[in-house]
Design a protein around this motif. Structure first.
Motif: not given
Length: 119
Positions: A4-8, A24-26, A76-79
């Protein structure tokens, strides 16, 4: 395995807004509950909000007070965490996590993104 990689994160004035992202990956991303947590200086990490992978009720911390909204795009595997009406008390490092709300079992964590609310 999920990474998991956060940004913003960033600096925002009181009353302002930010949208955090957690990529997120996977291939199993969509099968995890996704949560946002935060840790302010000299305080313990605390739960903010979570998204249940089945689309059930969304648990929020009381301090959110209808100001924050979680959403996810499994394609997009994104939250995301949309934060409005930010207050200086919201200043913290924000982390996303993947796991299970039931049992408070969070298996994977991002590295965090700093949010500073100040004039």
């Amino acid at each position: 395995q999920v990474q998991l990689v956060e940004s913003g994160g960033g600096l925002v004035q009181p009353g302002g807004s930010l949208r955090l992202s957690c990529a997120g990956s996977g291939r199993t991303f969509s099968s995890y509950d996704m949560g946002w947590f935060r840790q302010a200086p000299e305080k313990e990490r605390e739960f903010v909000v979570a998204s249940v992978w089945t689309g059930g009720n969304t648990p929020y911390a009381d301090f959110v007070k209808d100001r924050f909204t979680i959403s996810r795009d499994n394609a997009k595997n994104t939250v995301y965490l949309q934060m409005n009406s930010l207050e200086p008390e919201d200043t913290a490092v924000y982390y996303c996590a993947a796991g299970r709300i039931r049992g408070n079992s969070w298996s994977y964590w991002g590295q965090g993104t700093q949010v500073t609310v100040s004039s």
